[in-house]
Design a protein around this motif. Sequence first.
Motif, mmCIF file in Angstrom:
data_model
loop_
_atom_site.group_PDB
_atom_site.id
_atom_site.type_symbol
_atom_site.label_atom_id
_atom_site.label_comp_id
_atom_site.label_asym_id
_atom_site.label_seq_id
_atom_site.Cartn_x
_atom_site.Cartn_y
_atom_site.Cartn_z
ATOM 1 N N GLU A 1 19.745 38.958 -22.387
ATOM 2 C CA GLU A 1 19.582 38.474 -23.442
ATOM 3 C C GLU A 1 20.737 38.740 -24.769
ATOM 4 N N GLY A 2 20.927 40.396 -24.206
ATOM 5 C CA GLY A 2 22.060 40.482 -24.876
ATOM 6 C C GLY A 2 23.324 39.914 -24.717
ATOM 7 N N LEU A 3 23.320 39.944 -23.723
ATOM 8 C CA LEU A 3 24.497 39.875 -23.017
ATOM 9 C C LEU A 3 25.022 37.736 -23.554
ATOM 10 N N ALA A 4 23.802 37.517 -23.792
ATOM 11 C CA ALA A 4 23.699 35.137 -24.029
ATOM 12 C C ALA A 4 24.059 35.546 -25.025
ATOM 13 N N GLU A 5 23.717 36.179 -26.031
ATOM 14 C CA GLU A 5 23.736 36.496 -27.044
ATOM 15 C C GLU A 5 25.430 37.068 -28.090
ATOM 16 N N ALA A 6 26.015 37.620 -26.656
ATOM 17 C CA ALA A 6 27.408 38.405 -27.417
ATOM 18 C C ALA A 6 27.995 36.873 -26.794
ATOM 19 N N LYS A 7 27.845 35.741 -25.948
ATOM 20 C CA LYS A 7 28.644 35.054 -25.711
ATOM 21 C C LYS A 7 28.445 34.111 -26.650
ATOM 22 N N ALA B 1 28.987 46.919 -22.067
ATOM 23 C CA ALA B 1 27.608 47.989 -21.455
ATOM 24 C C ALA B 1 26.346 46.978 -20.959
ATOM 25 N N ALA B 2 26.280 45.708 -22.023
ATOM 26 C CA ALA B 2 25.780 44.176 -21.394
ATOM 27 C C ALA B 2 25.916 44.149 -19.952
ATOM 28 N N GLU B 3 27.057 44.106 -19.844
ATOM 29 C CA GLU B 3 27.730 43.643 -18.209
ATOM 30 C C GLU B 3 28.127 44.175 -17.228
ATOM 31 N N ALA B 4 27.834 45.654 -17.874
ATOM 32 C CA ALA B 4 27.509 46.726 -16.594
ATOM 33 C C ALA B 4 26.495 46.525 -16.291
ATOM 34 N N ALA B 5 25.422 46.632 -17.726
ATOM 35 C CA ALA B 5 24.087 46.635 -17.199
ATOM 36 C C ALA B 5 23.724 44.952 -15.612
ATOM 37 N N VAL B 6 23.584 44.177 -16.461
ATOM 38 C CA VAL B 6 23.151 42.801 -15.990
ATOM 39 C C VAL B 6 23.597 43.334 -14.370
ATOM 40 N N ALA B 7 25.481 43.964 -14.058
ATOM 41 C CA ALA B 7 25.036 43.799 -13.055
ATOM 42 C C ALA B 7 24.768 44.908 -11.851
ATOM 43 N N ASP B 8 24.203 45.961 -12.739
ATOM 44 C CA ASP B 8 23.633 46.423 -11.614
ATOM 45 C C ASP B 8 22.024 46.120 -11.631
ATOM 46 N N CYS B 9 21.787 45.043 -12.506
ATOM 47 C CA CYS B 9 20.463 44.393 -12.263
ATOM 48 C C CYS B 9 20.686 43.388 -11.076
ATOM 49 N N ASP C 1 15.462 53.604 -18.324
ATOM 50 C CA ASP C 1 14.218 53.959 -18.523
ATOM 51 C C ASP C 1 13.609 52.435 -20.604
ATOM 52 N N ASP C 2 14.497 53.530 -20.963
ATOM 53 C CA ASP C 2 13.936 52.826 -22.454
ATOM 54 C C ASP C 2 14.298 51.441 -22.611
ATOM 55 N N GLY C 3 14.495 51.151 -21.665
ATOM 56 C CA GLY C 3 15.436 49.935 -22.132
ATOM 57 C C GLY C 3 16.981 49.282 -23.023
ATOM 58 N N GLY C 4 16.569 49.472 -24.216
ATOM 59 C CA GLY C 4 17.377 49.461 -25.288
ATOM 60 C C GLY C 4 17.413 48.049 -25.476
ATOM 61 N N SER C 5 17.997 47.856 -26.765
ATOM 62 C CA SER C 5 17.375 46.781 -27.621
ATOM 63 C C SER C 5 18.373 45.115 -26.923
ATOM 64 N N VAL C 6 18.074 44.361 -27.694
ATOM 65 C CA VAL C 6 18.782 43.250 -27.338
ATOM 66 C C VAL C 6 19.750 43.333 -28.184
ATOM 67 N N GLU C 7 20.182 43.535 -29.789
ATOM 68 C CA GLU C 7 21.316 43.512 -30.528
ATOM 69 C C GLU C 7 22.141 44.425 -30.199
ATOM 70 N N THR C 8 21.327 45.636 -29.597
ATOM 71 C CA THR C 8 22.042 46.834 -29.070
ATOM 72 C C THR C 8 23.218 46.207 -28.200
ATOM 73 N N PHE C 9 22.810 45.018 -26.710
ATOM 74 C CA PHE C 9 23.752 44.800 -26.046
ATOM 75 C C PHE C 9 24.152 44.021 -26.121
ATOM 76 N N ALA C 10 23.225 43.148 -27.436
ATOM 77 C CA ALA C 10 24.765 42.128 -28.171
ATOM 78 C C ALA C 10 26.354 42.708 -28.563
ATOM 79 N N THR C 11 25.815 43.827 -29.262
ATOM 80 C CA THR C 11 26.857 43.967 -30.285
ATOM 81 C C THR C 11 28.413 45.210 -29.250
#
Length: 72
Positions: free
Chosen positions: A54-60, A32-40, A18-28
């Motif tokens: 956005e974090g996954l896009a930044e990581a890519k 976790a970003a891939e798993a979260a996007v899959a759930d979404c 629910d707190d969402g997490g930040s783009v930078e957290t997911f980018a690093t």
Amino acid sequence: MRVVLTLLAALALVGCSDDGGSVETFATDRSAAEAAVADCDAGRRTPGCDAAREGLAEAKRRDREALYRQAH
């Protein structure tokens, strides 16, 4: 195998919490970003979905940049 599935499930829950997490957290933390996007994509909509995408896009983007730097 059970440990891996449990870990992935935990990461997915953290990624779409629910707190969402930040783009930078997911980018690093791309896994976790891939798993979260899959759930979404599977229908779980939370404030973290946009940040995960956005974090996954930044990581890519960072991965592509690193490959470019290695090639040149």
